[in-house]
Design a protein around this motif. Structure first.
Motif, PDB file in Angstrom:
ATOM      1  N   THR A  19       0.836  -1.196   0.000  1.00  0.00           N
ATOM      2  CA  THR A  19       0.000   0.000   0.000  1.00  0.00           C
ATOM      3  C   THR A  19       0.875   1.251   0.000  1.00  0.00           C
ATOM      4  N   VAL A  20       0.268   2.355  -0.368  1.00  0.00           N
ATOM      5  CA  VAL A  20       0.965   3.636  -0.371  1.00  0.00           C
ATOM      6  C   VAL A  20       1.453   3.983   1.036  1.00  0.00           C
ATOM      7  N   SER A  21       0.737   3.543   2.042  1.00  0.00           N
ATOM      8  CA  SER A  21       1.104   3.883   3.422  1.00  0.00           C
ATOM      9  C   SER A  21       2.151   2.947   4.031  1.00  0.00           C
ATOM     10  N   ASP A  22       2.603   1.945   3.292  1.00  0.00           N
ATOM     11  CA  ASP A  22       3.642   1.038   3.790  1.00  0.00           C
ATOM     12  C   ASP A  22       4.905   1.849   4.082  1.00  0.00           C
ATOM     13  N   PRO A  23       5.496   1.702   5.274  1.00  0.00           N
ATOM     14  CA  PRO A  23       6.727   2.447   5.578  1.00  0.00           C
ATOM     15  C   PRO A  23       7.864   2.197   4.576  1.00  0.00           C
ATOM     16  N   LEU A  24       7.877   1.046   3.924  1.00  0.00           N
ATOM     17  CA  LEU A  24       8.895   0.792   2.903  1.00  0.00           C
ATOM     18  C   LEU A  24       8.770   1.739   1.717  1.00  0.00           C
ATOM     19  N   ALA A  25       7.574   2.234   1.468  1.00  0.00           N
ATOM     20  CA  ALA A  25       7.344   3.132   0.329  1.00  0.00           C
ATOM     21  C   ALA A  25       7.796   4.558   0.618  1.00  0.00           C
ATOM     22  N   ARG A  26       7.877   4.932   1.866  1.00  0.00           N
ATOM     23  CA  ARG A  26       8.156   6.323   2.236  1.00  0.00           C
ATOM     24  C   ARG A  26       9.423   6.880   1.599  1.00  0.00           C
ATOM     25  N   PRO A  27      10.579   6.191   1.644  1.00  0.00           N
ATOM     26  CA  PRO A  27      11.782   6.795   1.036  1.00  0.00           C
ATOM     27  C   PRO A  27      11.624   7.068  -0.464  1.00  0.00           C
ATOM     28  N   LEU A  28      10.988   6.164  -1.176  1.00  0.00           N
ATOM     29  CA  LEU A  28      10.789   6.385  -2.608  1.00  0.00           C
ATOM     30  C   LEU A  28       9.842   7.549  -2.853  1.00  0.00           C
ATOM     31  N   LEU A  29       8.743   7.596  -2.128  1.00  0.00           N
ATOM     32  CA  LEU A  29       7.778   8.685  -2.323  1.00  0.00           C
ATOM     33  C   LEU A  29       8.361  10.027  -1.904  1.00  0.00           C
ATOM     34  N   ASP A  30       9.189  10.036  -0.851  1.00  0.00           N
ATOM     35  CA  ASP A  30       9.845  11.283  -0.449  1.00  0.00           C
ATOM     36  C   ASP A  30      10.802  11.769  -1.532  1.00  0.00           C
ATOM     37  N   GLU A  31      11.563  10.843  -2.109  1.00  0.00           N
ATOM     38  CA  GLU A  31      12.495  11.240  -3.162  1.00  0.00           C
ATOM     39  C   GLU A  31      11.744  11.696  -4.417  1.00  0.00           C
ATOM     40  N   LEU A  32      10.651  11.027  -4.739  1.00  0.00           N
ATOM     41  CA  LEU A  32       9.824  11.425  -5.877  1.00  0.00           C
ATOM     42  C   LEU A  32       9.261  12.837  -5.663  1.00  0.00           C
ATOM     43  N   THR A  33       8.777  13.105  -4.475  1.00  0.00           N
ATOM     44  CA  THR A  33       8.257  14.435  -4.136  1.00  0.00           C
ATOM     45  C   THR A  33       9.344  15.493  -4.312  1.00  0.00           C
ATOM     46  N   TYR A  34      10.529  15.206  -3.806  1.00  0.00           N
ATOM     47  CA  TYR A  34      11.646  16.139  -3.939  1.00  0.00           C
ATOM     48  C   TYR A  34      11.991  16.373  -5.413  1.00  0.00           C
ATOM     49  N   GLU A  35      12.055  15.295  -6.176  1.00  0.00           N
ATOM     50  CA  GLU A  35      12.388  15.406  -7.601  1.00  0.00           C
ATOM     51  C   GLU A  35      11.364  16.268  -8.338  1.00  0.00           C
ATOM     52  N   TYR A  36      10.082  16.010  -8.131  1.00  0.00           N
ATOM     53  CA  TYR A  36       9.044  16.810  -8.782  1.00  0.00           C
ATOM     54  C   TYR A  36       9.144  18.279  -8.362  1.00  0.00           C
ATOM     55  N   SER A  37       9.319  18.511  -7.077  1.00  0.00           N
ATOM     56  CA  SER A  37       9.407  19.888  -6.580  1.00  0.00           C
ATOM     57  C   SER A  37      10.592  20.621  -7.195  1.00  0.00           C
ATOM     58  N   THR A  38      11.712  19.924  -7.356  1.00  0.00           N
ATOM     59  CA  THR A  38      12.917  20.521  -7.926  1.00  0.00           C
ATOM     60  C   THR A  38      12.769  20.751  -9.427  1.00  0.00           C
ATOM     61  N   ARG A  39      12.299  19.745 -10.146  1.00  0.00           N
ATOM     62  CA  ARG A  39      12.178  19.883 -11.610  1.00  0.00           C
ATOM     63  C   ARG A  39      11.162  20.936 -12.017  1.00  0.00           C
ATOM     64  N   TYR A  40      10.081  21.028 -11.268  1.00  0.00           N
ATOM     65  CA  TYR A  40       9.006  21.944 -11.648  1.00  0.00           C
ATOM     66  C   TYR A  40       9.019  23.235 -10.837  1.00  0.00           C
ATOM     67  N   GLU A  41      10.011  23.364  -9.957  1.00  0.00           N
ATOM     68  CA  GLU A  41      10.255  24.600  -9.207  1.00  0.00           C
ATOM     69  C   GLU A  41       9.032  25.082  -8.444  1.00  0.00           C
ATOM     70  N   LYS A  42       8.321  24.116  -7.845  1.00  0.00           N
ATOM     71  CA  LYS A  42       7.192  24.453  -6.985  1.00  0.00           C
ATOM     72  C   LYS A  42       6.974  23.293  -6.020  1.00  0.00           C
ATOM     73  N   PRO A  43       6.434  23.576  -4.849  1.00  0.00           N
ATOM     74  CA  PRO A  43       6.211  22.496  -3.883  1.00  0.00           C
ATOM     75  C   PRO A  43       5.173  21.495  -4.390  1.00  0.00           C
ATOM     76  N   VAL A  44       5.431  20.232  -4.127  1.00  0.00           N
ATOM     77  CA  VAL A  44       4.533  19.150  -4.506  1.00  0.00           C
ATOM     78  C   VAL A  44       4.250  18.335  -3.252  1.00  0.00           C
ATOM     79  N   ASP A  45       2.999  17.962  -3.065  1.00  0.00           N
ATOM     80  CA  ASP A  45       2.629  17.074  -1.959  1.00  0.00           C
ATOM     81  C   ASP A  45       1.808  15.933  -2.543  1.00  0.00           C
ATOM     82  N   LEU A  46       2.476  14.821  -2.802  1.00  0.00           N
ATOM     83  CA  LEU A  46       1.811  13.680  -3.431  1.00  0.00           C
ATOM     84  C   LEU A  46       0.712  13.095  -2.560  1.00  0.00           C
ATOM     85  N   SER A  47       0.818  13.272  -1.239  1.00  0.00           N
ATOM     86  CA  SER A  47      -0.198  12.699  -0.347  1.00  0.00           C
ATOM     87  C   SER A  47      -1.554  13.369  -0.524  1.00  0.00           C
ATOM     88  N   LEU A  48      -1.571  14.573  -1.081  1.00  0.00           N
ATOM     89  CA  LEU A  48      -2.834  15.284  -1.286  1.00  0.00           C
ATOM     90  C   LEU A  48      -3.429  15.046  -2.672  1.00  0.00           C
TER      91      LEU A  48
END
Length: 168
Positions: A19-48
């Motif tokens: 599931t998305v809420s599995d603690p194993l998924a957190r590092p990947l989703l955090d890095e994905l969030t950071y990547e999107y925020s950096t590439r698109y130069e705006k904050p991204v919150d995938l959880s929303l």
């Protein structure tokens, strides 16, 4: 001249349906969030963006590729319509890229979606993600946009792929 060593490789890469809420998924989703925020130069919150339940069976799936028990890549799909699944969150950890892991995630998601009766896959990727665009084209996804146009003029780049062996 010798090549620099690549990321460590193990023959034991396994698929974990979770599931998305599995603690194993957190590092990947955090890095994905950071990547999107950096590439698109705006904050991204995938959880929303989407409720986690949309990526749960029977209409969706969330999976991780694990190597020696650690997540190295992942992806998900959710119901788009009665016959179409929408792929989301396909990601490879930055330390494990260029190993074909995203392609393995795609294949696992395609197989799972077909087993659940979906006949078509749909996805969008961002215009500042040329690696993703290349992956989807190489994996047989059909662009639903003009490939000759500058990606930034299009916005999200849509693709589709019809599944060859959907469940009857």
């Amino acid at each position: 001249m010798t090549a620099a060593p690549g990321p460590p490789r193990s023959a034991a890469v396994t698929v974990l349906h979770t599931t998305v809420s599995d603690p194993l998924a957190r590092p990947l989703l955090d890095e994905l969030t950071y990547e999107y925020s950096t590439r698109y130069e705006k904050p991204v919150d995938l959880s929303l963006e989407y409720p986690a339940a949309e990526f749960a069976p029977p209409r969706g799936a969330f999976l991780l590729l694990l190597e020696d028990g650690s997540p190295v890549a992942g992806g998900a799909y959710r119901r788009h319509d009665a016959h179409t699944a929408e792929l989301k969150r396909i990601w490879t950890h930055s330390a494990h890229r260029r190993r074909g892991l995203a392609r393995r995630v795609l294949e696992a998601l395609e197989q799972d979606a077909a087993q659940r009766g979906y006949r078509r896959l749909y996805l969008t990727t961002g215009p500042r993600q040329p690696e993703a665009k290349g992956l989807y084209l190489a994996a047989g996804y059909r662009p639903l946009f003009d490939l000759s146009a500058a990606p930034e003029t299009i916005g999200p780049l849509p693709f589709e792929k019809h599944l060859e062996n959907p469940r009857p």
